[in-house]
Design an enzyme around this catalytic site. Sequence first.
Site, short mmCIF file in Angstrom:
data_model
loop_
_atom_site.label_atom_id
_atom_site.label_comp_id
_atom_site.label_asym_id
_atom_site.label_seq_id
_atom_site.Cartn_x
_atom_site.Cartn_y
_atom_site.Cartn_z
N HIS A 99 39.67 34.21 29.25
CA HIS A 99 38.95 33.08 29.82
C HIS A 99 37.50 33.14 29.35
CE1 HIS A 99 37.37 36.06 32.61
NE2 HIS A 99 38.59 36.32 33.04
N HIS B 277 35.62 36.47 29.21
CA HIS B 277 35.88 37.29 28.03
C HIS B 277 35.13 36.74 26.81
CE1 HIS B 277 39.73 37.98 30.39
NE2 HIS B 277 39.28 39.21 30.22
N ARG C 138 43.08 36.80 37.44
CA ARG C 138 43.87 36.70 38.67
C ARG C 138 43.61 35.39 39.43
NH1 ARG C 138 43.18 42.57 38.68
NH2 ARG C 138 45.25 43.55 38.73
#
Length: 279
Positions: A31, A34, A184
């Site tokens: 995402h 990163h 998550r």
Amino acid sequence: MEIAKNNFELNDLLQNINGNLGFVPTMGSLHEGHISLIESSKKLFDNTVVSIFVNPTQFGPGEDFEKYPRNENNDIAVLKRHKVDLLYLPSASDVYPNDYAPISFTSPLTNKLEGALRPGHFDGVIQVVYRLLSLVNPDGIFLGKKDAQQLKILSLMIDQLTLPVKVHACEIIRENNGLALSSRNAYLSKNDKVSASTIYKGLLSAKAEFRSGSLDTEVVTAAFIDSIDPSIIKNIDYVSIVDQATFTPTNGSINSDALMLVAVRFGSTRLIDNIELTI
């Protein structure tokens, strides 16, 4: 972008790289958080290597190792789009061969906060990062500040073992509503995401209370709790204020360089976040 799917391919490709090397270790499901690490590496280093490896040793019994988000093809497309030089996609046997000897590094910090709630988690993180560093041999490693305790532990490991790599800590990237980006987050329902976005609202309120002159731990903590969705208060695992340098919990009075760390559960999903409390 070159792709190494085992240690032999990695070694061959690394031998052909000229210039210095920045490293971004990930578990995939990439995402914008990163991407910010990757872009930071590209600004500072001639070459950027990204690893994708869902590390089994940092997951405890009953945790989400099997269902952790995985989308290798999408991740490869993202990395190519951002012109990463080398992607390392190891198997478990590459990272943990039969003759692998775990490193000897311990810190009291591994058993506090996240470590207390996830026994053995940081031991697994330490082992995999040390192993990846020994395989990639980068000049710099890029880690996010969202995982503040992990960042501190890995920095201690690198310092105490005198590893020849510099840690670059990168800022937390958030969604427009303030929710810290995490792989998550994909587990959250729409309602969960709305409630979870108030975590950052609470952190900002705590910081405002601190900057207004409140140094009392309980008062600043109350500012956080009073500002989040009331329905998630019962799901708080911890709210802790620590000294940034030592990660020692503040005892009544907050110093001028502190960090508030929080963890909140949404069903089986735990979200962590933090904010610096500085003047």
